[in-house]
Design a protein around this motif. Structure first.
Motif, PDB file in Angstrom:
ATOM      1  N   VAL A  38      30.311  79.074  14.783  1.00  0.00           N
ATOM      2  CA  VAL A  38      30.565  79.317  13.369  1.00  0.00           C
ATOM      3  C   VAL A  38      32.058  79.571  13.240  1.00  0.00           C
ATOM      4  O   VAL A  38      32.609  80.417  13.943  1.00  0.00           O
ATOM      5  N   ALA A  39      32.695  78.809  12.368  1.00  0.00           N
ATOM      6  CA  ALA A  39      34.118  78.982  12.102  1.00  0.00           C
ATOM      7  C   ALA A  39      34.286  79.321  10.630  1.00  0.00           C
ATOM      8  O   ALA A  39      33.574  78.799   9.781  1.00  0.00           O
ATOM      9  N   GLY A  40      35.235  80.200  10.351  1.00  0.00           N
ATOM     10  CA  GLY A  40      35.483  80.614   8.978  1.00  0.00           C
ATOM     11  C   GLY A  40      35.225  82.097   8.820  1.00  0.00           C
ATOM     12  O   GLY A  40      35.046  82.820   9.798  1.00  0.00           O
ATOM     13  N   THR A  41      35.225  82.527   7.576  1.00  0.00           N
ATOM     14  CA  THR A  41      35.023  83.933   7.250  1.00  0.00           C
ATOM     15  C   THR A  41      33.743  84.083   6.441  1.00  0.00           C
ATOM     16  O   THR A  41      33.575  83.399   5.425  1.00  0.00           O
ATOM     17  N   ILE A  42      32.869  84.937   6.898  1.00  0.00           N
ATOM     18  CA  ILE A  42      31.595  85.142   6.205  1.00  0.00           C
ATOM     19  C   ILE A  42      31.813  86.200   5.107  1.00  0.00           C
ATOM     20  O   ILE A  42      31.555  87.390   5.295  1.00  0.00           O
ATOM     21  N   ARG A  43      32.332  85.719   3.996  1.00  0.00           N
ATOM     22  CA  ARG A  43      32.600  86.546   2.809  1.00  0.00           C
ATOM     23  C   ARG A  43      32.315  85.700   1.582  1.00  0.00           C
ATOM     24  O   ARG A  43      32.531  84.480   1.599  1.00  0.00           O
ATOM     25  N   GLU A  44      31.896  86.319   0.497  1.00  0.00           N
ATOM     26  CA  GLU A  44      31.569  85.582  -0.719  1.00  0.00           C
ATOM     27  C   GLU A  44      32.729  84.692  -1.159  1.00  0.00           C
ATOM     28  O   GLU A  44      33.889  85.118  -1.169  1.00  0.00           O
ATOM     29  N   GLY A  45      32.401  83.439  -1.494  1.00  0.00           N
ATOM     30  CA  GLY A  45      33.386  82.480  -1.949  1.00  0.00           C
ATOM     31  C   GLY A  45      34.076  81.705  -0.841  1.00  0.00           C
ATOM     32  O   GLY A  45      34.755  80.719  -1.102  1.00  0.00           O
ATOM     33  N   GLN A  46      33.883  82.116   0.398  1.00  0.00           N
ATOM     34  CA  GLN A  46      34.533  81.455   1.530  1.00  0.00           C
ATOM     35  C   GLN A  46      33.648  80.338   2.076  1.00  0.00           C
ATOM     36  O   GLN A  46      32.451  80.302   1.813  1.00  0.00           O
ATOM     37  N   GLN A  47      34.254  79.463   2.878  1.00  0.00           N
ATOM     38  CA  GLN A  47      33.505  78.405   3.541  1.00  0.00           C
ATOM     39  C   GLN A  47      33.406  78.691   5.027  1.00  0.00           C
ATOM     40  O   GLN A  47      34.323  79.261   5.611  1.00  0.00           O
ATOM     41  N   VAL A  48      32.284  78.297   5.589  1.00  0.00           N
ATOM     42  CA  VAL A  48      32.086  78.377   7.032  1.00  0.00           C
ATOM     43  C   VAL A  48      31.624  77.006   7.512  1.00  0.00           C
ATOM     44  O   VAL A  48      31.061  76.220   6.748  1.00  0.00           O
ATOM     45  N   LYS A  49      31.896  76.738   8.767  1.00  0.00           N
ATOM     46  CA  LYS A  49      31.374  75.519   9.398  1.00  0.00           C
ATOM     47  C   LYS A  49      30.436  75.977  10.491  1.00  0.00           C
ATOM     48  O   LYS A  49      30.821  76.748  11.369  1.00  0.00           O
ATOM     49  N   LEU A  50      29.202  75.516  10.432  1.00  0.00           N
ATOM     50  CA  LEU A  50      28.172  75.923  11.371  1.00  0.00           C
ATOM     51  C   LEU A  50      27.757  74.725  12.224  1.00  0.00           C
ATOM     52  O   LEU A  50      27.507  73.645  11.706  1.00  0.00           O
ATOM     53  N   VAL A  51      27.699  74.933  13.530  1.00  0.00           N
ATOM     54  CA  VAL A  51      27.187  73.939  14.463  1.00  0.00           C
ATOM     55  C   VAL A  51      25.968  74.561  15.145  1.00  0.00           C
ATOM     56  O   VAL A  51      26.075  75.623  15.754  1.00  0.00           O
ATOM     57  N   SER A  52      24.828  73.889  15.022  1.00  0.00           N
ATOM     58  CA  SER A  52      23.570  74.397  15.551  1.00  0.00           C
ATOM     59  C   SER A  52      23.234  73.726  16.876  1.00  0.00           C
ATOM     60  O   SER A  52      23.606  72.583  17.119  1.00  0.00           O
ATOM     61  N   GLU A  53      22.482  74.438  17.710  1.00  0.00           N
ATOM     62  CA  GLU A  53      21.970  73.840  18.945  1.00  0.00           C
ATOM     63  C   GLU A  53      21.051  72.652  18.647  1.00  0.00           C
ATOM     64  O   GLU A  53      20.878  71.785  19.498  1.00  0.00           O
ATOM     65  N   LEU A  54      20.470  72.600  17.446  1.00  0.00           N
ATOM     66  CA  LEU A  54      19.592  71.490  17.087  1.00  0.00           C
ATOM     67  C   LEU A  54      20.343  70.162  17.016  1.00  0.00           C
ATOM     68  O   LEU A  54      19.763  69.108  17.253  1.00  0.00           O
ATOM     69  N   ASP A  55      21.631  70.210  16.648  1.00  0.00           N
ATOM     70  CA  ASP A  55      22.460  69.004  16.548  1.00  0.00           C
ATOM     71  C   ASP A  55      23.905  69.389  16.850  1.00  0.00           C
ATOM     72  O   ASP A  55      24.734  69.470  15.952  1.00  0.00           O
ATOM     73  N   PRO A  56      24.224  69.654  18.132  1.00  0.00           N
ATOM     74  CA  PRO A  56      25.539  70.195  18.492  1.00  0.00           C
ATOM     75  C   PRO A  56      26.710  69.241  18.257  1.00  0.00           C
ATOM     76  O   PRO A  56      27.859  69.662  18.316  1.00  0.00           O
ATOM     77  N   LYS A  57      26.439  67.982  17.935  1.00  0.00           N
ATOM     78  CA  LYS A  57      27.522  67.036  17.672  1.00  0.00           C
ATOM     79  C   LYS A  57      27.913  67.008  16.201  1.00  0.00           C
ATOM     80  O   LYS A  57      28.841  66.311  15.826  1.00  0.00           O
ATOM     81  N   ARG A  58      27.200  67.765  15.378  1.00  0.00           N
ATOM     82  CA  ARG A  58      27.436  67.726  13.937  1.00  0.00           C
ATOM     83  C   ARG A  58      27.628  69.136  13.392  1.00  0.00           C
ATOM     84  O   ARG A  58      26.843  70.032  13.687  1.00  0.00           O
ATOM     85  N   GLY A  59      28.661  69.303  12.592  1.00  0.00           N
ATOM     86  CA  GLY A  59      28.890  70.585  11.931  1.00  0.00           C
ATOM     87  C   GLY A  59      28.563  70.488  10.452  1.00  0.00           C
ATOM     88  O   GLY A  59      28.701  69.424   9.847  1.00  0.00           O
TER      89      GLY A  59
END
Length: 140
Positions: A38-59
């Motif tokens: 997970v990259a980014g800041t987990i705060r209201e209005g912010q964006q995060v990029k999540l990469v899951s083990e289900l599809d590690p090649k895609r964020g």
């Protein structure tokens, strides 16, 4: 709205501790929670990029759309023009000073949602893994 996946668990820890971990990207990246990064800041209005083990090649780029600290948070993402929108909610309900329940759910809406849902992997194991890691680490 179609709920595709949800999980719940009871955690023997104060809701504030659960919230602290839930909003800490360092925890997301080190815990055995089904998330690769997970990259980014987990705060209201912010964006995060999540990469899951289900599809590690895609964020997935997600917006932290709503926050009601320390009770709930909603992340949204999806296709342009609302063709398919995903909405992930995290809820923490206190049950006394040192106990709470945690629920995470993912819903999809929009004209292409039925088609998109059929093409997605089963999230249940990943959601259950996330809830178990949050429980274990909150109770430690």
């Amino acid at each position: 709205m179609t709920t595709t996946t949800s999980t719940s668990t009871t955690i023997a820890a104060p809701s504030e501790e659960v919230w602290r971990l839930l909003t800490d990207t360092d925890w997301w990246n080190r815990a055995d929670n089904g998330v690769v990064d997970v990259a980014g800041t987990i705060r209201e209005g912010q964006q995060v990029k999540l990469v899951s083990e289900l599809d590690p090649k895609r964020g997935f780029k997600l917006k932290v759309a709503e926050v009601d600290q320390p009770r709930s948070m909603t992340w949204t993402g999806g296709m342009p023009l609302g063709l398919c929108t995903g909405r992930r909610t995290f809820r923490i309900e206190p049950d006394g000073p040192a106990r709470c329940s945690f629920t995470m759910a993912e819903d999809f809406t929009g004209p292409l949602a039925p088609l998109i849902i059929r093409s997605l992997p089963d999230f249940q194991g990943s959601f259950d893994q996330f809830a178990a890691a949050l429980k274990t680490d909150s109770e430690a």
